[in-house]
Each structure stands twice: as structure tokens, then as C-alpha cells.
Motif scaffolding. Structure first.
Motif, PDB file in Angstrom:
ATOM      1  N   ALA A 122       1.726  12.960 -11.223  1.00 54.65           N
ATOM      2  CA  ALA A 122       1.794  12.913  -9.852  1.00 54.65           C
ATOM      3  C   ALA A 122       2.020  11.408  -9.229  1.00 54.65           C
ATOM      4  CB  ALA A 122       0.118  12.901  -9.274  1.00 54.65           C
ATOM      5  N   ILE A 123       1.635  10.298  -9.982  1.00 52.42           N
ATOM      6  CA  ILE A 123       2.117   9.082  -9.475  1.00 52.42           C
ATOM      7  C   ILE A 123       3.698   8.739  -9.530  1.00 52.42           C
ATOM      8  CG2 ILE A 123       1.763   6.789 -10.240  1.00 52.42           C
ATOM      9  CD1 ILE A 123      -1.069   7.095 -11.396  1.00 52.42           C
ATOM     10  N   LYS A 124       4.114   9.286 -10.643  1.00 50.04           N
ATOM     11  CA  LYS A 124       5.481   9.162 -11.126  1.00 50.04           C
ATOM     12  C   LYS A 124       6.378   9.813  -9.705  1.00 50.04           C
ATOM     13  CE  LYS A 124       9.202  10.008 -14.354  1.00 50.04           C
ATOM     14  NZ  LYS A 124       9.717  10.677 -15.632  1.00 50.04           N
ATOM     15  N   LYS A 125       5.934  11.107  -9.601  1.00 54.18           N
ATOM     16  CA  LYS A 125       6.466  11.988  -8.654  1.00 54.18           C
ATOM     17  C   LYS A 125       6.450  11.406  -6.971  1.00 54.18           C
ATOM     18  CE  LYS A 125       6.820  16.614  -6.817  1.00 54.18           C
ATOM     19  NZ  LYS A 125       6.382  17.925  -6.655  1.00 54.18           N
ATOM     20  N   MET A 130       9.550   8.055  -2.808  1.00 49.55           N
ATOM     21  CA  MET A 130       9.474   6.827  -1.899  1.00 49.55           C
ATOM     22  C   MET A 130      10.909   6.317  -1.864  1.00 49.55           C
ATOM     23  SD  MET A 130       6.049   4.557  -2.377  1.00 49.55           S
ATOM     24  CE  MET A 130       4.656   5.103  -1.603  1.00 49.55           C
ATOM     25  N   GLY A 131      11.439   6.258  -3.126  1.00 45.47           N
ATOM     26  CA  GLY A 131      12.793   5.659  -3.091  1.00 45.47           C
ATOM     27  C   GLY A 131      13.117   4.149  -3.008  1.00 45.47           C
ATOM     28  N   TRP A 132      12.109   3.332  -3.502  1.00 44.46           N
ATOM     29  CA  TRP A 132      11.968   2.094  -3.314  1.00 44.46           C
ATOM     30  C   TRP A 132      13.135   1.207  -3.667  1.00 44.46           C
ATOM     31  CZ3 TRP A 132       8.015  -0.953  -0.894  1.00 44.46           C
ATOM     32  CH2 TRP A 132       8.066  -2.403  -1.067  1.00 44.46           C
ATOM     33  N   GLU A 133      13.776   0.675  -2.699  1.00 39.47           N
ATOM     34  CA  GLU A 133      14.933  -0.148  -3.075  1.00 39.47           C
ATOM     35  C   GLU A 133      15.150  -1.492  -1.971  1.00 39.47           C
ATOM     36  OE1 GLU A 133      18.366   1.976  -2.885  1.00 39.47           O
ATOM     37  OE2 GLU A 133      18.189   3.210  -4.537  1.00 39.47           O
ATOM     38  N   MET A 134      13.752  -1.988  -1.679  1.00 39.84           N
ATOM     39  CA  MET A 134      13.673  -2.856  -0.597  1.00 39.84           C
ATOM     40  C   MET A 134      14.450  -4.241  -1.385  1.00 39.84           C
ATOM     41  SD  MET A 134      10.572  -4.088   1.669  1.00 39.84           S
ATOM     42  CE  MET A 134      10.370  -2.550   2.184  1.00 39.84           C
ATOM     43  N   MET A 149       4.250  -1.078  -3.406  1.00 35.81           N
ATOM     44  CA  MET A 149       3.456  -0.040  -2.982  1.00 35.81           C
ATOM     45  C   MET A 149       2.635   0.718  -4.106  1.00 35.81           C
ATOM     46  SD  MET A 149       3.244   0.395   0.559  1.00 35.81           S
ATOM     47  CE  MET A 149       2.785   2.238   0.476  1.00 35.81           C
ATOM     48  N   GLU A 150       3.231   0.265  -5.372  1.00 37.64           N
ATOM     49  CA  GLU A 150       2.518   1.140  -6.700  1.00 37.64           C
ATOM     50  C   GLU A 150       1.147   0.926  -6.864  1.00 37.64           C
ATOM     51  OE1 GLU A 150       3.699   0.872 -11.378  1.00 37.64           O
ATOM     52  OE2 GLU A 150       5.120  -0.186 -10.007  1.00 37.64           O
ATOM     53  N   ALA A 151       0.478  -0.358  -6.623  1.00 44.38           N
ATOM     54  CA  ALA A 151      -0.956  -0.617  -6.710  1.00 44.38           C
ATOM     55  C   ALA A 151      -1.632   0.567  -5.619  1.00 44.38           C
ATOM     56  CB  ALA A 151      -1.562  -1.901  -6.446  1.00 44.38           C
ATOM     57  N   ASN A 152      -1.072   0.649  -4.461  1.00 47.07           N
ATOM     58  CA  ASN A 152      -1.770   1.603  -3.640  1.00 47.07           C
ATOM     59  C   ASN A 152      -1.670   2.999  -3.971  1.00 47.07           C
ATOM     60  OD1 ASN A 152      -2.758  -0.953  -2.314  1.00 47.07           O
ATOM     61  ND2 ASN A 152      -1.859  -0.399  -0.259  1.00 47.07           N
ATOM     62  N   VAL A 153      -0.501   3.309  -4.486  1.00 41.44           N
ATOM     63  CA  VAL A 153      -0.398   4.666  -4.939  1.00 41.44           C
ATOM     64  C   VAL A 153      -1.335   5.116  -5.995  1.00 41.44           C
ATOM     65  CG1 VAL A 153       1.344   6.312  -6.053  1.00 41.44           C
ATOM     66  CG2 VAL A 153       2.388   4.780  -3.946  1.00 41.44           C
ATOM     67  N   ASP A 154      -1.464   4.374  -7.044  1.00 44.53           N
ATOM     68  CA  ASP A 154      -2.242   4.639  -8.024  1.00 44.53           C
ATOM     69  C   ASP A 154      -3.788   4.645  -7.397  1.00 44.53           C
ATOM     70  OD1 ASP A 154      -0.278   4.217  -9.759  1.00 44.53           O
ATOM     71  OD2 ASP A 154      -0.944   2.145 -10.460  1.00 44.53           O
ATOM     72  N   LYS A 164     -11.292  16.168  -6.196  1.00 45.81           N
ATOM     73  CA  LYS A 164     -10.906  17.452  -6.641  1.00 45.81           C
ATOM     74  C   LYS A 164     -10.795  18.336  -5.365  1.00 45.81           C
ATOM     75  CE  LYS A 164     -12.317  16.915 -11.325  1.00 45.81           C
ATOM     76  NZ  LYS A 164     -13.171  17.478 -12.462  1.00 45.81           N
ATOM     77  N   GLU A 165     -10.643  18.054  -4.093  1.00 46.78           N
ATOM     78  CA  GLU A 165     -10.509  18.924  -3.168  1.00 46.78           C
ATOM     79  C   GLU A 165      -9.161  18.711  -2.424  1.00 46.78           C
ATOM     80  OE1 GLU A 165     -13.401  17.117  -0.363  1.00 46.78           O
ATOM     81  OE2 GLU A 165     -15.063  17.694  -1.537  1.00 46.78           O
ATOM     82  N   SER A 166      -8.778  19.834  -1.765  1.00 51.48           N
ATOM     83  CA  SER A 166      -7.621  20.187  -1.131  1.00 51.48           C
ATOM     84  C   SER A 166      -7.580  19.163   0.079  1.00 51.48           C
ATOM     85  CB  SER A 166      -7.376  21.674  -0.723  1.00 51.48           C
ATOM     86  OG  SER A 166      -7.179  22.343  -1.968  1.00 51.48           O
ATOM     87  N   GLY A 167      -6.172  18.498   0.295  1.00 52.01           N
ATOM     88  CA  GLY A 167      -6.140  17.795   1.415  1.00 52.01           C
ATOM     89  C   GLY A 167      -4.921  17.125   1.505  1.00 52.01           C
ATOM     90  N   ASP A 168      -4.574  16.297   2.569  1.00 51.52           N
ATOM     91  CA  ASP A 168      -3.393  15.453   2.442  1.00 51.52           C
ATOM     92  C   ASP A 168      -3.914  14.059   2.732  1.00 51.52           C
ATOM     93  OD1 ASP A 168      -1.908  17.537   2.847  1.00 51.52           O
ATOM     94  OD2 ASP A 168      -2.182  17.924   5.138  1.00 51.52           O
ATOM     95  N   TYR A 169      -3.285  13.125   1.701  1.00 45.68           N
ATOM     96  CA  TYR A 169      -3.420  11.787   1.659  1.00 45.68           C
ATOM     97  C   TYR A 169      -2.169  11.112   1.898  1.00 45.68           C
ATOM     98  CZ  TYR A 169      -7.477  13.411  -1.058  1.00 45.68           C
ATOM     99  OH  TYR A 169      -8.751  13.984  -1.385  1.00 45.68           O
ATOM    100  N   THR A 170      -2.526   9.693   2.493  1.00 44.08           N
ATOM    101  CA  THR A 170      -1.655   8.806   2.927  1.00 44.08           C
ATOM    102  C   THR A 170      -1.897   7.447   2.046  1.00 44.08           C
ATOM    103  OG1 THR A 170      -1.231  10.021   5.023  1.00 44.08           O
ATOM    104  CG2 THR A 170      -0.309   7.823   4.741  1.00 44.08           C
ATOM    105  N   VAL A 171      -0.839   7.039   1.548  1.00 46.61           N
ATOM    106  CA  VAL A 171      -0.611   5.612   1.035  1.00 46.61           C
ATOM    107  C   VAL A 171      -0.467   4.579   2.134  1.00 46.61           C
ATOM    108  CG1 VAL A 171       0.085   4.171  -0.632  1.00 46.61           C
ATOM    109  CG2 VAL A 171       0.130   6.443  -1.079  1.00 46.61           C
ATOM    110  N   GLU A 172      -1.541   3.870   2.269  1.00 46.98           N
ATOM    111  CA  GLU A 172      -1.473   2.651   3.372  1.00 46.98           C
ATOM    112  C   GLU A 172      -0.889   1.307   2.812  1.00 46.98           C
ATOM    113  OE1 GLU A 172      -1.815   3.418   6.329  1.00 46.98           O
ATOM    114  OE2 GLU A 172      -2.959   5.307   6.227  1.00 46.98           O
TER     115      GLU A 172
END
Length: 584
Positions: A122-125, A130-134, A149-154, A164-172
Motif C-alpha cells: 500500500a505504501i509503495k502504491k 504521487m510521482g514525486w519529482e520536486m 511526504m514519505e513519513a506522513n504516507v507511512d 480496519k475500517e472502510s474510508g477515504d484517507y488523505t496525507v497531510e
């Protein structure tokens, strides 16, 4: 009785005797053969009893084979047991290591579906999506930024898998300010350009003048703006954006015009040398080696590196130098007077000394405690070093002429207006001289001692750095302590128990003998022998002149317009400004 009969009887007797003898010999031979046969048989029987017992040997061999077989079987059993144990442990470990579970709930992270994936997948996907190339660019240079952003994605995926609940999550981007600032500071360190003050840059030997270089404007990355731009791009999801860094101009503190206006001699010192021409030549060469040297702000000067090895190939002459308390002829002897004179000029200029060594014996050309001994040993020997702690470059001028050595520091003033520094050295302890050196003199009476050379006591000196402002002492601090070894006395004595006749005594005795014998001898023409004279080298005390008000030239300043000749004092060779062991 006839002869025939007698012969017949005699022959019969001989025949019977011979037959009897033969029978006796035959019996003896038979007995001998019988005895030998029995002995041989007896020997063979004893040999069989003493030979190896084959039955016992066979039993021993069988026993050894049985033991070997048992040992082999036991080893195999142990090996199988160990393998079984390892296998059990491996199976146990396999059983206790839980495989990554797949996400059963319907979850999306930043719009990316991670249902049915493990945490790692999941982390890799999400990161790939994101396609990070900043990047950050400045001028002609561009630098890649790591995925901040890698630390926040983790953290987000860890939270989603835990719930373990369905939902939509956003990386801030919350909490990433520090990480962004670290990257920005690294870029600033790479791209910042320090301004350069106007100052001297080269030395023109022909005109004996320093030339100036113009001031240069510096650049400083606007770190606050760059940090804000990176965070904004991350919040907007612009992970492949190239951000342009901006910089502010930084003006130099001192312009070229100001550097020229304030340029002056900020420290100087003068000493007098001896009449030894070879020593003076070494001093001249050392002066030439350091003359015109420019030390940039923050740069360290090394006397040994600047002069290099003082060798005969460079023109240095063998001159008096101390080695283990003995005067020897050493190439470069005398250059310590140059380093000591430079040391005083450096202190008076307000520069920071980083290495200085005292001589083994008290010097005569500077006040004890204010000398600086040097010795070349592949740059590893005792050295004189100082750092340019000013905002502009400083230059050295060193000159020798007519037994006068002057070293000066040129640049913009380091000390504030009205501030001067000087050294004050005081002998705080006198040390006993070494054990006297005794020399045999057979012309002396036994028990009589004559001092051929008086002892010189050692000493310990304390040097303080005095800072004054407008003539008033504002600081009086310890600069360093210096210890000098004394010199042993040379004493003549006679330990032989007899007195050797001198040449004059022998002549008197001869004349008396001639007179007693009535001989007359015409007086020889009187011989005149000039007493051997040795021109003692002279060393003048350091010149001390009062500097003009507001100028920090320090003790030893000599007015360039009017140089007063210092009074010379006769000194023994051991006091001619010579140096300590391995010093020059």
C-alpha cells in the motif's frame, strides 16, 4: 721267535686298537647328535611359548571395531537430534512470524485504492501515485528534493490498517516544516556567496607595495521564502514542481575605497643583530622568504611552511646554534631572531597567535618571555603560527640591513581606535644552573679549582598581555609562562696528584742550571707575540621608542625617518642570540 711272527702280532694289536678307537668315536658322535637334536627341539618349543597369542590379538581387534561402530552410531544419533532440534526451532520461528495481512476493508489513500494490499504494498502504491519529482533551482543549478511526504504516507497507512475500517484517507503536510527547513539550509549553504571586503590582494616586489582588490557583493538565499514555497507546493499536491529560489544581495562591510583609506602599518618590531656575517645572511634570507606574504581573513600563517627547510641549497649558511647545550654550526642559525621579531609585531597588531615556543636559553635580542623559537622538521618542528582574525587581509613586510631587522604587519586596524596591546614580561623565579663541567689542568696545584667560565642560572618568566584604551589599562591577563635552562660553569682542576712543569718554569730551571755551571749564553732577541684576539659578536638591546599617540606600533617601533643606532654591548658567543637545541 721269528721276525714274521713278531710283525704279525704287532699288526694284529694295532688293528684291534684302531677298531676300538673307531667304536669309541662313533659312540661319542652319536651322543653328540642326539644331544644337539634335543637342544634344538627344546629351543623350538620355548620359541612357540614366547611368540604372539593370535587369539588375544583377534579379540582385541574385534573389541576396537565394536567401539568404533558404537561411536559412529552415537555421533549420527546426536547429529540427527541436533538437526531435529534446529528443524523444530525453525518451524517454531516460522510459526511465530506473522505474515503481512492484506487490507480487507475498502480504503483509499489520496484517492488510491489499497484494498487487498499488504501494508508495504500500500505504501509503495501511494508513493508511486504521487510521482514525486520536486526540484529547486537557483541560477544555472538545480537540485532534487527527497520525497518529504514519505513519513506522513507511512503514518496514514499505519493508522488505516490499525482501524480496519472502510474510508477515504488523505496525507497531510502537517509536521513537515522541520524536514523542509533542513533541506533548505543545506541548499543555502551550497549557494550562499559571502561578500568580500576590499583589501590587499597581491604584493609588488619591485615597488615594495601591496595592491588592492575591489569589494565583492555577496548573495544569501531567502530561506524563509523557499521553505514556504516548498510547503505550499506539497499542500497543493504539486509533487513534480520546480521551485525557483531567490537570494538577497549582501553588501561588504568595507569597500575598496575604505580599505585604501584605512590601510596602514598596524604592528611593527625591530631588533639588532650580531656582526656574524653568516648569521646575518640567514636572517636576510628568512626575511626575504616571509616578505610580502598576504594572510586572508581566517587564514593561518606558519613560519616553517613559509620559509621551508633552511638548507645550504637555499643559500643558508652554517652559523652558531645551540644543540644540547653546545654551540654548533648549523645551516640557518639565527632565523629564530626573525620569528621572534615577527611574533612581537603580530601581538602588537592584535592578531591571534596559535603556536609559540620559548628557547631553551634566555635570548638576548628580545626580552625573555617574548621570543618565538622555530625549528624545521618536515613542518613538524616547533613553529610560529598565527591566525588573521580581522575582516580584511593583512600583509607582512620584513627587511634586514646593517644589523637591523624590522618586521611589520600592514592592513586595516584590528583594534578599536585608541586601543593598544603590549607584552610585559617579568622574571618570577631563578633556577639553579646545571652541574659544573670539570676540565683537567695538570699545571694547577692539586686541590685548587679555577673557574674558567662562570655558571648562568636558569629562570622562569611570566608574560602578561596589557590592553590599554586611551592610555588607561583596561586588561592585564596572563599570556604565557616561559622557562629557560641555565648554563653550567666550567671549572679547571688537577686530580693527578702532581703538577706538570710549565714551559716558562722549565726555561727558568735551565737558565739557573747554566749559570751554576759557569756557562754564558747570549740573550736571544726578544720575541713579540700579539695576544690572540677574538672579535666578540655584539648584540644591541631591542630598540624601544614611544609610538605616536593613537598608533599601535608597540615596543620596538623605530621611526622610519630617523632610526637611532642602538648602543651595542659585548657578549660572549653563548649569548649572541643563539638558540636552543634544534632551534635556529
Amino acid at each position: 721267535m721269528s721276525d714274521t711272527y713278531r710283525n704279525s702280532r704287532a699288526g694284529g694289536r694295532r688293528s684291534r686298537q684302531s677298531s676300538s678307537a673307531d667304536r669309541i668315536m662313533a659312540v661319542q658322535n652319536a651322543r653328540s647328535r642326539g644331544t644337539g637334536s634335543r637342544r634344538g627341539g627344546s629351543g623350538r618349543r620355548r620359541g612357540r611359548r614366547q611368540g604372539p597369542d593370535m587369539a588375544k590379538i583377534v579379540l582385541i581387534v574385534i573389541g576396537v571395531l565394536i567401539l568404533l561402530i558404537c561411536a559412529a552410531v552415537g555421533f549420527q544419533s546426536c547429529a540427527r537430534s541436533e538437526d531435529d532440534k534446529t528443524s523444530v526451532e525453525s518451524e517454531s520461528e516460522t510459526e511465530t512470524t506473522e505474515p503481512e495481512t492484506e487490507m480487507a476493508a475498502e480504503i483509499t489513500v489520496n484517492g488510491v485504492q489499497v484494498h487487498g494490499l499488504t501494508k508495504t504494498e500500500a505504501i509503495k502504491k501511494v508513493l508511486e501515485d504521487m510521482g514525486w519529482e520536486m526540484k529547486v533551482s537557483f541560477g544555472d543549478e538545480t537540485a532534487d528534493l527527497p520525497n518529504l511526504m514519505e513519513a506522513n504516507v507511512d503514518a496514514v497507512i499505519e493508522k488505516a490498517f490499525a482501524k480496519k475500517e472502510s474510508g477515504d484517507y488523505t496525507v497531510e503536510t502537517d509536521g513537515l516544516d522541520d524536514a523542509v527547513q533542513v533541506e533548505v539550509k543545506a541548499l543555502a549553504a551550497k549557494w550562499d556567496v559571502e561578500p568580500k571586503n576590499g583589501s590587499i590582494s597581491t604584493y609588488d616586489k619591485a615597488s615594495d607595495k601591496f595592491t588592492f582588490a575591489g569589494a565583492q557583493t555577496g548573495k544569501k538565499i531567502d530561506q524563509e521564502k523557499l521553505t514556504s514555497d516548498i510547503l505550499s507546493a506539497m499542500k497543493a499536491g504539486e509533487y513534480n514542481k520546480t521551485i525557483t529560489a531567490t537570494a538577497d544581495e549582501v553588501q561588504p562591510e568595507i569597500t575598496e575605497a575604505q580599505a585604501r583609506e584605512n590601510f596602514k602599518r598596524i604592528g611593527t618590531y625591530t631588533t639588532k643583530t650580531t656582526t656574524n656575517k653568516d648569521r646575518n645572511e640567514n636572517i636576510r634570507l628568512a626575511c626575504a622568504a616571509i616578505n610580502g606574504t598576504i594572510i586572508k581573513p581566517g587564514e593561518e600563517f606558519s613560519f616553517n611552511k613559509m620559509t621551508g627547510n633552511r638548507t645550504t641549497e637555499k643559500g643558508y649558511k652554517p652559523a652558531g646554534a645551540y644543540s644540547n647545550g653546545v654551540v654548533v654550526q648549523e645551516p640557518g642559525g639565527g632565523v629564530c631572531q626573525v620569528s621572534s621579531t615577527l611574533y612581537n609585531a603580530v601581538v602588537f597588531a592584535g592578531l591571534k597567535t596559535t603556536e609559540r615556543h620559548a628557547h631553551t636559553y634566555e635570548p638576548s635580542y628580545v626580552t625573555p618571555g617574548e621570543d618565538a623559537m622555530v625549528s624545521y622538521d618536515g613542518y613538524a618542528g616547533p613553529d610560529l603560527r598565527f591566525v588573521n582574525n580581522s575582516k580584511t587581509a593583512v600583509g607582512i613586510k620584513a627587511a634586514y640591513s646593517n644589523q637591523t631587522l624590522t618586521v611589520s604587519i600592514y592592513g586595516n586596524p584590528i583594534l578599536e581606535d585608541g586601543v593598544t596591546v603590549s607584552m610585559h614580561s617579568e622574571k618570577i623565579k631563578e633556577l639553579d644552573p646545571p652541574t659544573p663541567t670539570y676540565v683537567e689542568d695538570p699545571t694547577l696545584e692539586p686541590g685548587v679549582e679555577v673557574v674558567a667560565k662562570a655558571a648562568t642560572p636558569g629562570s622562569r618568566w611570566q608574560t602578561k598581555l596589557i590592553t590599554k584604551k586611551n592610555g588607561q589599562v583596561v586588561s592585564d591577563v596572563l599570556l604565557h609562562n616561559s622557562t629557560y635552562t641555565g648554563k653550567a660553569a666550567t671549572i679547571k682542576r688537577n686530580t693527578s696528584g702532581t703538577v706538570a712543569a710549565t714551559e716558562s718554569a722549565s726555561a727558568d730551571a735551565s737558565a739557573a742550571s747554566s749559570e751554576a755551571a759557569g756557562e754564558t749564553t747570549a740573550a736571544a732577541p726578544a720575541e713579540t707575540t700579539a695576544a690572540a684576539t677574538t672579535a666578540l659578536e655584539t648584540t644591541a638591546a631591542p630598540t624601544t621608542a614611544v609610538p605616536s599617540p593613537g598608533e599601535n606600533y608597540g615596543p620596538g617601533y623605530v621611526n622610519e625617518a630617523t632610526t637611532a643606532a642602538a648602543a651595542e654591548t659585548n657578549q660572549a658567543p653563548s649569548d649572541m642570540g643563539l638558540i636552543s637545541p634544534n632551534g635556529q
